[in-house]
Design a protein around this motif. Structure first.
Motif, PDB file in Angstrom:
ATOM      1  N   GLU A 260      -3.364  -1.279  -2.115  1.00  0.00           N
ATOM      2  CA  GLU A 260      -2.479  -2.088  -2.661  1.00  0.00           C
ATOM      3  C   GLU A 260      -1.146  -1.348  -2.441  1.00  0.00           C
ATOM      4  OE1 GLU A 260      -4.538  -4.076  -6.623  1.00  0.00           O
ATOM      5  OE2 GLU A 260      -3.095  -2.289  -6.962  1.00  0.00           O
TER       6      GLU A 260
ATOM      7  N   ARG B 224      -1.883   2.561  -3.354  1.00  0.00           N
ATOM      8  CA  ARG B 224      -2.883   2.712  -4.231  1.00  0.00           C
ATOM      9  C   ARG B 224      -4.203   2.498  -3.507  1.00  0.00           C
ATOM     10  NH1 ARG B 224      -5.256  -0.694  -8.956  1.00  0.00           N
ATOM     11  NH2 ARG B 224      -6.616   0.788 -10.062  1.00  0.00           N
TER      12      ARG B 224
ATOM     13  N   ARG C  68      -1.580  -6.450  -0.882  1.00  0.00           N
ATOM     14  CA  ARG C  68      -2.844  -5.926  -0.906  1.00  0.00           C
ATOM     15  C   ARG C  68      -3.408  -5.793   0.545  1.00  0.00           C
ATOM     16  NH1 ARG C  68      -7.019  -4.834  -4.945  1.00  0.00           N
ATOM     17  NH2 ARG C  68      -9.018  -5.036  -4.212  1.00  0.00           N
TER      18      ARG C  68
ATOM     19  N   VAL D 159       3.233  -4.079  -7.850  1.00  0.00           N
ATOM     20  CA  VAL D 159       2.268  -4.315  -6.586  1.00  0.00           C
ATOM     21  C   VAL D 159       3.110  -5.538  -5.829  1.00  0.00           C
ATOM     22  CG1 VAL D 159       0.169  -5.316  -5.833  1.00  0.00           C
ATOM     23  CG2 VAL D 159       0.239  -3.647  -7.870  1.00  0.00           C
TER      24      VAL D 159
ATOM     25  N   GLU E 232       2.659  -0.788  -3.514  1.00  0.00           N
ATOM     26  CA  GLU E 232       3.625  -0.711  -4.607  1.00  0.00           C
ATOM     27  C   GLU E 232       5.119  -0.176  -4.069  1.00  0.00           C
ATOM     28  OE1 GLU E 232       2.090   1.379  -7.698  1.00  0.00           O
ATOM     29  OE2 GLU E 232       0.245   0.658  -7.792  1.00  0.00           O
TER      30      GLU E 232
ATOM     31  N   SER F  47      -9.504   4.929  -8.110  1.00  0.00           N
ATOM     32  CA  SER F  47      -8.488   4.729  -7.114  1.00  0.00           C
ATOM     33  C   SER F  47      -7.478   6.069  -7.118  1.00  0.00           C
ATOM     34  CB  SER F  47      -7.442   3.546  -7.605  1.00  0.00           C
ATOM     35  OG  SER F  47      -6.996   3.524  -8.815  1.00  0.00           O
TER      36      SER F  47
ATOM     37  N   ALA G 167      -9.838  -1.617  -0.754  1.00  0.00           N
ATOM     38  CA  ALA G 167      -8.556  -2.026  -0.374  1.00  0.00           C
ATOM     39  C   ALA G 167      -7.514  -1.186  -0.606  1.00  0.00           C
ATOM     40  CB  ALA G 167      -8.195  -3.502  -1.335  1.00  0.00           C
TER      41      ALA G 167
END
Length: 475
Positions: free
Chosen positions: A320, A365, A335, A332, A322, A373, A318
């Motif tokens: 994310e 991220r 997603r 965050v 931010e 990550s 995935a």
């Protein structure tokens, strides 16, 4: 030890002809790309200390200088004689130890263009990346310091039998720092993880330094990483040793069984890369998990529209998104599921609802399926005044010495532009501000472009607050 960080770089050198090899020998000279050309030896240490990325161009052993193939033209222009070869970084298969408080990522002190201070945002926490970055993966200015007690495995296969006992070094290990008294061990393994031949043990206190560098060490146990006062702008020594495959008990009878090269880590070990000579062996070299080719967006009075592309993905889970109001503290805000594994270009979008009137800061991220990550670079968006968004393309791409960016704006004509070039690790290598009005089909020819090493870079173009990030290649 906590107060000593010998940055270790191991390189598999498989080439050449000559007499039967000795066991472990001191390297007496290195040549790197720092400042265009940097040479230092055990008898004439260069007083200049590299403080940024620099790739290994050549090294000397027993009176013979061997090139790495990174840039033989530099060696020739400086009238150096050498035996040519071609080296590339090996991929990391596994790190067995758990990352703890003592594990650090070591970077040249000016890697982030911040003198005696921490980078903002912090560098990506990605140890495998720093073990294979730079031209051919041979960057001596980055690495993993105090890798936990355990083992580090590298993939290797199909070693050429004629490279055995030929007098040319097959293993090159480079250490940067004040060496601890502990020992590291090195060995070749078969498909069942059984040792082939014998294990070589090295104590670095017996190796004579050939030069020094200046580094920052970030805490790898933290996400994002932090830089503490005691580990910034620190000087460390550079040491190297080399050995032939025969020192490991490798023979024509067992060489075909080699599948891995393993470093048994003492807990004080610090690695920059492990590499091989592509002229004499074949190695699997899997791609980095995710290649982010672009990241940009545009902002309106009520939302920010973010867009990014990936060129490839391996076991990605995935992304994310931010956001930050000041470019420092991020949270965050969304997603987006990733493709998993793909060799095709993938496009992702995310709309962040916000009425923030000033600059808006965003980063991605990227999360892998194993939980690791990495962070993208930070982009800045400002709400646009006009209805249309500009598009930016780069030409030529790949480029050699000159690069231009072409801007097409269907809406309001941008009044200003800022162009920044950075490495994939986020280090800025060039920036320029364009003032005055831009035509709807403007050409931004980048003046004063430095002599950059070959590789992939990100061009970040800011047009009246609209940010576009392009992936470009330097030949």
């Amino acid at each position: 030890m906590l107060n000593r960080y010998p940055l270790l770089a191991a390189a598999l050198l498989l080439a050449g002809t000559g007499a039967h090899a000795q066991a472990v020998n001191n390297v007496t000279e290195v040549v790197t790309s720092f400042g265009g050309y940097w040479q230092s030896s055990t008898t004439a240490k260069n007083t200049v200390k590299p403080n940024n990325s620099h790739d290994l161009l050549a090294f000397s052993l027993n009176g013979i200088r061997y090139s790495t193939g990174v840039d033989d033209a530099v060696l020739e222009s400086n009238k150096l004689t050498f035996t040519p070869a071609q080296f590339k970084a090996l991929p990391v298969l596994a790190i067995s130890g758990a990352i703890g408080n003592n594990t650090k990522v070591g970077l040249g002190e000016l890697y982030d263009n911040v003198a005696n201070g921490a980078s903002s945002p912090p560098p990506a926490n990605d140890i495998p990346f720093y073990l294979r970055d730079g031209r051919n993966g041979l960057n001596l200015g980055t690495g993993a310091a105090n890798v936990p007690n355990g083992s580090l495995d590298f993939s290797i296969s199909d070693v050429v039998t004629s490279s055995l006992g030929d007098g040319t070094p097959d293993i090159l290990v480079t250490q940067i720092a004040d060496p601890a008294g502990s020992q590291d061990q090195y060995q070749f393994l078969d498909a069942n993880n059984q040792v082939i031949g014998n294990t070589v043990t090295v104590t670095f206190t017996s190796i004579t330094p050939v030069g020094s560098w200046t580094a920052d060490f970030y805490e790898a146990s933290q996400r994002p990483m932090s830089l503490t006062t005691g580990f910034r702008q620190t000087d460390r020594d550079l040491r190297l040793w080399a050995a032939d495959l025969s020192a490991f008990g490798i023979t024509s009878a067992n060489v075909g069984s080699i599948r891995k090269f393993r470093v048994l880590l003492s807990g004080n070990s610090d690695l920059a890369f492990v590499a091989y000579n592509a002229q004499t062996a074949t190695f699997s070299n899997p791609p980095l998990p995710v290649t982010l080719s672009s990241f940009g967006g545009q902002a309106t009075a009520t939302y920010s529209e973010l867009t990014w592309h990936t060129a490839q993905e391996v076991n990605s889970a995935a992304f994310e998104v931010e956001a930050s109001l000041n470019g420092r503290a991020f949270e965050v805000v969304g997603r987006v599921a990733a493709a998993g594994s793909s060799t095709q270009t993938r496009r992702y979008t995310f709309r962040h609802t916000t009425t923030q009137p000033g600059p808006r800061y965003y980063r991605l991220r990227q999360i892998d399926q194993d939980g690791t990550s990495t962070y993208s670079s930070v982009i800045t968006l400002t709400p646009r005044r006009g209805p249309g968004a500009a598009t930016v393309t780069a030409a030529p791409n790949p480029f050699h010495t000159q690069l231009a960016l072409y801007v097409s704006s269907p809406g309001a004509v941008p009044a200003s532009a800022t162009v920044t070039l950075s490495t994939l690790a986020g280090r800025t290598v060039y920036t320029h501000d364009f003032s005055g009005s831009l035509s709807p089909a403007a050409v931004l020819a980048l003046p004063g472009l430095p002599a950059l090493p070959a590789g992939v870079y990100l061009a970040r173009v800011v047009l009246d607050g609209q940010v576009t990030v392009l992936k470009i290649e330097k030949k």
